[in-house]
Structure formats: C-alpha cells, structure tokens
Scaffold this active site. Structure first.
Site, short mmCIF file in Angstrom:
data_model
loop_
_atom_site.label_atom_id
_atom_site.label_comp_id
_atom_site.label_asym_id
_atom_site.label_seq_id
_atom_site.Cartn_x
_atom_site.Cartn_y
_atom_site.Cartn_z
N LYS A 49 -12.36 -16.79 -24.68
CA LYS A 49 -13.04 -18.20 -24.75
C LYS A 49 -13.72 -18.67 -23.90
O LYS A 49 -14.82 -19.03 -24.02
CB LYS A 49 -11.90 -19.31 -25.54
CG LYS A 49 -12.38 -20.71 -25.53
CD LYS A 49 -11.26 -21.29 -25.78
CE LYS A 49 -10.01 -21.65 -24.78
NZ LYS A 49 -10.52 -22.13 -23.49
N THR A 50 -13.22 -18.70 -22.55
CA THR A 50 -13.79 -19.12 -21.49
C THR A 50 -15.35 -18.24 -21.20
O THR A 50 -16.19 -18.63 -20.98
CB THR A 50 -13.06 -19.07 -20.11
OG1 THR A 50 -11.86 -19.88 -20.35
CG2 THR A 50 -13.79 -19.53 -19.00
N ASP A 240 -15.12 -27.64 -25.32
CA ASP A 240 -13.93 -26.54 -25.29
C ASP A 240 -12.63 -27.02 -25.80
O ASP A 240 -12.44 -28.49 -25.75
CB ASP A 240 -13.65 -26.31 -23.73
CG ASP A 240 -12.82 -25.14 -23.45
OD1 ASP A 240 -12.50 -24.29 -24.49
OD2 ASP A 240 -12.25 -25.18 -22.28
N GLU A 241 -11.91 -26.43 -26.40
CA GLU A 241 -10.48 -26.76 -26.98
C GLU A 241 -10.45 -27.88 -28.00
O GLU A 241 -9.99 -28.75 -27.75
CB GLU A 241 -9.43 -27.22 -25.60
CG GLU A 241 -9.29 -26.29 -24.42
CD GLU A 241 -8.24 -25.16 -24.89
OE1 GLU A 241 -8.14 -24.80 -26.02
OE2 GLU A 241 -7.85 -24.37 -24.22
N GLN A 271 -3.67 -23.11 -32.36
CA GLN A 271 -3.02 -23.64 -31.06
C GLN A 271 -3.17 -25.12 -31.10
O GLN A 271 -3.05 -25.59 -30.06
CB GLN A 271 -3.67 -23.00 -29.92
CG GLN A 271 -3.39 -21.57 -29.76
CD GLN A 271 -3.72 -20.76 -28.75
OE1 GLN A 271 -3.36 -20.97 -27.56
NE2 GLN A 271 -4.81 -19.99 -28.71
N ARG A 623 1.83 -15.99 -25.28
CA ARG A 623 2.00 -16.06 -23.87
C ARG A 623 2.09 -14.74 -23.39
O ARG A 623 1.89 -14.28 -22.37
CB ARG A 623 2.88 -17.16 -23.33
CG ARG A 623 2.59 -18.42 -23.99
CD ARG A 623 1.10 -18.97 -23.61
NE ARG A 623 0.27 -18.75 -24.80
CZ ARG A 623 -0.83 -18.84 -24.80
NH1 ARG A 623 -1.42 -19.00 -24.05
NH2 ARG A 623 -1.74 -18.80 -26.05
#
Length: 674
Positions: A49-50, A240-241, A271, A623
């Site tokens: 994503k980043t 973002d997010e 998420q 994770r």
C-alpha cells in the site's frame, strides 16, 4: 497523458524518469497510473500500500502536477514521514512544498494561517491530555455539580466523553446510553460543561487535539473564501488508511476534494477495526455511492505471508457480508500449514507457547520475530506468568505488564493490607483512592492507623476494620461516607471463611467498593472490570492468600532476561491485535480463541460488531509471515469452577476448512510441558 493531470501549472514539470511497469506489479501499476478523478484503492494486507501511494505521488509530479497542489493525508506521523522520505528518494529531491502529514498536523497548519477567522490568535497552544483534563476540571469547579453530593465522572473521564461524542458523531444522551449507562441523566450537565470548556479554551487561546479537526472543518464550512482557496489549491487529494476515517475526517476530505474531484483513497475494508474510537466503516464501504463513477482498484498480491497463511486469512474473512470481495494471493514460496492447537487448560496453552518459542529460537528465528496476539490483555495473564517463570524475555505493547496495571495493583493492595496490616504502601494506595485524600492526608491517616493498631480497644474479630474506624474522625465530610464503606469492606474481608479465599476477596473488593471507583475514574471501566474479574478467576487455583500474593510479587518483580538472547532487544512481543495492526512477524501465536472471548460476548448479538471482530481476527492472521498458531484451551477457571469452566472454540475457527489447517491436540505429558 500528462495533460489530463495538469490543472494549474505554476512551474515546469520535474525531470523524473521511472519505469512504472517494471517497478510495480500489474495491480499496483493500474492504481498508480489511474486517470484523474475519484478512485478507491482496496489494498489488501501486505500488498504494498505504501509503495502504491508513494509511486502515485511521483507519477503526479512527473505529469506536471506541482507538489504544493497535492495533499497527502495519513493517520500517523511515522507513516507521513516514511511516505515523504520514499517520494523524495524516488524523485531525487526534497519535497517540502508537498502538503503531507496527519489529519491533525494539516489541520494545525491551516488553523494557524487563519486563526483570527474563528476568534483565536495564530500562536495558540495545543493542550496535551493532562492540560486538557485540568481545563475540564476548572470548568467543572465553577458549576453547581462540584458541590452537589452526586456521583459524577472525574475530569479525565468527562474529557474522554467529550472526545468520544465528537469523534463518534453522538449526542451526549446517545453516548451515555451506549457507553456510560451508569451516568444516566447526566447529558444536560455534560452539554453545559462542554460549553464552558469550549469558552475557556477560546479565552486561553488554546485548542485540544480534537479541535484541530473540528475547528478546521467548521472554518471551511463557514468561510466560503477559505473553502474556495483550499479547494482550488488541492488539485489532488490522497488519503491513506481510509477505512479508519471518522465522520469528521470523511467530511473534510469530501469538502477539500469537491472542486477537482481528484480524490484517491487507499485502504482495506477487511482491516477496519476501530469503530470504538469513532472510525466509520461505511466511509469506505459506500465510497462509490458518494462519488458516482469512481474507479475501484484492487491490489491483492501479498508479499508478506505464505500461501498457506493467506488461504486461512481468505477463509476467515469470507463469512463477512459487508465487504469488497477480494482474494489475497501470495508472492512467496509455499510453507507449513497454520496450526490449530487445542489444550486442556490455559496454563497448558501458556506452556506450549513458551516452549514453542524456544524451539523456534533454536531454529534461528529471533524472539523479536515472534508475537503473541490476543483480543484483550487479560487473555495473556497465564502466559506472562509462564514466560516470567522460564526467564523468557518479553515486551508488551501497552508498556505495562498485566499485573503491574494501576487497577490490578489497586485491588491487590486491599488483599495485601488484609494479609499484612503493617503494609504502609498498600494502606496509602487504598486511602488515596477515596475522594478528598491526597499524599499528606494519607500520611496522617497512616500514622493514626498505625497507632490505632496498638490500641487495646481493637475488636479481636475485626482488628483491621476497628483500627480503620478509629481513624474516621480525621477524614473530611467529603470522605466520610466512602471511608465508612471501606471500613465495612474490610470487616467483611476479615471473615474467617474468606481468610484463604483470594478469589472471593478480590470479588468482594470489586463489588463493594472498587467498581464505583472504576466507573467514575476510567472511560474504559468495563474493560478494567473484566480484567479484575479475570484475576479473581485466576486466583481460584490458590488456597492461600499468602501464596497468591507471593506469586503476584514474583511476577511483577522478576527479571525477564533469560533465554540468553543474542541481542539486547531480543524479546517476544505480547500485544493486543489492535496494537499490532501494521506490524509483521515471522511467527505469530493467536491465543484464547474461545467463544465469548474472541469474538467477545458483547458482539455475539450484534452483526456489525461480530463482523468487526471477524475483521480483527483477519488482521491477526495477516501479521504472520511464515508460521501461524491458533490456540485455545478447553477449560479455563471461572467463578464456580467445575463444568462451568468448559470453553467452546471460537466460531471463527469453525469457519476455516479443515484441509487448510493442521490440528494439534497436545497432551500435558508431551515435551511442551517439560
């Protein structure tokens, strides 16, 4: 293609030459090079994503969009700095002109430029939490409720209620009904207090953290010229997010992007796990309804986890009905199947995790590449004891070990004083819980109590309670009633039937005194109450008060420096799943997967809450990079013991097909228990 992006050229385009097709996968490339207009990027866990956002900024710059016409909004300073650094590295120059940062930092920047428009000066200061509580207290002290003998929340809880109402978009009546039923009828008082608090902030030229968004939004709505200025400036808005935005943040985004409609939001609906702090899941779910014609890009290639782990993750989230359909695909080689491990009781589960961690360490996986994740901190209580006993170093994301938390130490101090009436530290801790008793007052009361214990007038059946009663004349009118309640509580605790019942003593303290204190003092009183109840359940295995207190003392003071770590910082991480979001580990243990614990019993009758719990489970699974262990005990000590202690496995485990997971039924006689 460049002309599609250039809306207001103010300088020549940068000399950037990036081979996007080579450096990005097909899905990332589609999002990065998307045409101007509204776009939703659903970026799955571990999908880069980043990287996608970073290259999108570079792509806009390369196509002639000036840096100061781009707004990049993030949720953490760390994320903002990382993205700005990556963009600078990518294009080979500093990007100070780009507006990038958290919602709050950008809000601060805008408000300082135009503070006079809303009655502030540009040099306003931002209150930290402690200063904010002090100002709430000052507003409270000038009201009639400050002298009324009614049970109202303390200033820090009131401040938390102010923030929750703002971020959740609730009236105070709605907030109290939903989160604070113990303060029913307090809504009018809270509204009045909030008005007073706001007035004091303005008079003092200060803002709290929430104001950076609330006042920013209010300014944009009320001042057309400023709204037009920033709508013109920000030709492209990237977020973002996005799944974590609340109603205020979503409205700000929509307002700023209204003119050009070049809005790209990036997030993962699977998420979205922060509704309890105001995040609105519908912002991402209904983005297409607010932005007609918006393009949706899905990035589903995962670079973090093995195919086996992702198969479990995909299965785990599939039962949710409110979601964008997607299926994560691993870019890694196959690995071992995730393990479902079943144990007789919680102590066996703890022993397995500790022993398996040591085995993995022997297989060259450092302890700091392992994590134990859980729904609530008290789920790891037995594990903390086991790791301490084995001298296996561990860290906790909260920074405070379970038995060292304030509310646990508070209730334990009652038992300590019951066992040892000469315990000055425990005495002072207890009396300072009472209204009107500070440090000096506690010292005076201790001197009187110590002297009273030597009196011949003590009741032999209740010496502790009698000595406390003799101190009653020293307390203020404000403290008199709580003091009497404390005396009565210790009189009950001195019953011979409870002398070696630490579990019942803890429950007595909670029910007779401490529950009211929790509700008045902590915004998360319900969670803290559950944690104290879990300690009481744990204490049932001890038939001696001294034995139980000794175990607590050893656990709290033990040095966790065993297992001969190869590096000073090598320690297994214990974390709630909420606090582990965004992190990754080679090996992950998700423990206490019991129905009513994960998912929580409060979510079982609420489909929206249950779906968020399932998303939380999905976050925990994703994770893990190489090894994943999903564990639960069949039995756990609860009040009453016996058959009542039988645990049902979490429904989430039942939603994973058997062929995707390897089941281990580990007996106490196995090597995992030494």
């Amino acid at each position: 293609m460049a002309r599609e992006y250039i809306l207001e050229r103010v300088r020549p385009e940068l000399n950037i030459q990036i081979d996007y097709a080579r450096e990005l996968n097909e899905q990332q490339h589609a999002a990065v090079t998307a045409e101007a207009g509204p776009a939703l990027v659903i970026a799955g866990a571990g999908s880069g994503k980043t990287r996608t956002l970073t290259y999108r900024v570079a792509f806009l710059l390369e196509n002639g969009v000036p840096a100061d016409r781009i707004l990049l909004l993030t949720f953490t300073n760390k994320a903002a700095k990382e993205m700005m650094r990556r963009v600078s590295d990518l294009i080979g120059q500093d990007l100070r002109e780009l507006w990038g940062g958290t919602f709050h930092s950008i809000g601060n920047r805008v408000l300082r430029r135009h503070a006079d428009r809303i009655g502030f000066k540009s040099d306003f200061t931002i209150l930290d939490r402690e200063d904010s509580v002090d100002l709430v207290q000052a507003a409270f002290d000038e009201t009639k409720w400050a002298t009324d003998e009614v049970r109202l929340p303390k200033a820090d809880v009131i401040g938390e209620m102010f923030s929750m109402a703002v971020n959740m978009g609730l009236t105070y009546a709605e907030l109290i009904e939903r989160e604070f039923p113990q303060f029913e009828g307090f809504a009018p008082a809270l509204e009045d207090l909030h008005r007073r608090y706001i007035a004091r902030k303005k008079d003092s030229n200060v803002m709290d953290f929430d104001d950076l968004l609330v006042l920013w939004l209010g300014m944009m709505k009320e001042h057309e010229d400023l709204r037009d200025l920033y709508q013109r400036r920000f030709q492209f808005v990237l977020v973002d997010e996005y799944q974590d935005t609340n109603s205020i943040q979503a409205e700000l985004i929509d307002l700023l992007a209204a003119k050009h409609r070049n809005l790209m939001v990036v997030g993962d609906d699977a998420q979205s796990i922060y509704s309890w702090r105001g995040a609105n899941f519908l912002n991402i779910l209904k983005f297409g309804e607010r932005y007609e014609g918006a393009k949706v890009y899905k990035i589903e290639t995962n670079y973090r986890s093995t195919p086996e782990i992702l198969s479990v993750a995909n299965a785990a989230i599939s039962a949710n009905t409110q979601q964008y359909s997607k299926r994560l695909v691993s870019a890694l080689s196959p690995g071992m199947k995730p393990v479902k491990a079943v144990f007789q009781e919680a102590g066996d589960q703890a022993a397995f995790v500790a022993q398996r961690a040591l085995q993995l360490r022997d297989e060259d996986i450092p302890l700091n590449e392992m994590a134990v994740l859980y729904r609530s901190h008290f789920h790891a209580m037995e594990l903390q004891l086991e790791l301490t006993r084995r001298n296996i170093p561990f860290t906790i994301t909260s920074g405070i070990r379970f038995f060292e938390q304030a509310h646990i130490k508070d209730v334990a101090s009652f038992l300590k004083l019951r066992a040892n009436p000469s315990d000055e530290v425990s005495f002072k801790r207890i009396v300072k819980l009472l209204p009107g008793v500070g440090g000096k007052g506690a010292s005076k009361l201790w001197d009187a109590f110590n002297a009273a214990q030597k009196s011949r007038d003590l009741d032999s059946a209740n010496p502790l309670a009698t000595a406390l009663q003799q101190c009653a004349k020293l307390v203020s009118k404000k403290t008199a009633v709580p003091w009497a309640q404390m005396v009565a509580t210790f009189a009950q605790m001195e019953s011979p039937a409870l002398s070696n019942q630490p579990a019942e003593l803890l429950r007595l303290v909670l029910e007779a005194m401490y529950e009211d204190y929790l509700e008045e003092t902590f915004a998360n009183a319900r969670q803290r109450r559950e944690e104290i109840e879990s300690v009481a359940n744990f204490a049932q295995q001890y038939n001696s008060l001294d034995e139980f207190l000794t175990q607590l003392a050893l656990t709290s003071s033990a040095e966790s420096d065993g297992a001969k770590p190869t590096r000073d910082d090598e320690a297994i991480k214990l974390s709630s799943i909420h606090q582990a979001k965004g992190l990754e580990f080679t090996a992950v243990f998700v423990i206490m997967l019991c129905e009513g614990m994960f998912p929580t019993h409060r979510s079982l009758d609420d489909n929206d809450a249950l779906e968020e719990e399932r998303r939380l489970f999905y976050v925990a699974i994703t994770r893990a990079k190489k090894e994943l262990y999903l564990t639960y005990p069949l039995l756990r000590l609860i009040r009453g013991g016996g058959a009542d202690a039988l645990q049902q496995p979490s429904r989430f485990l039942g939603e994973i097909p058997d062929d995707l997971i390897e089941e281990w039924n580990i007996k106490p006689s196995s090597a995992y228990f030494g």
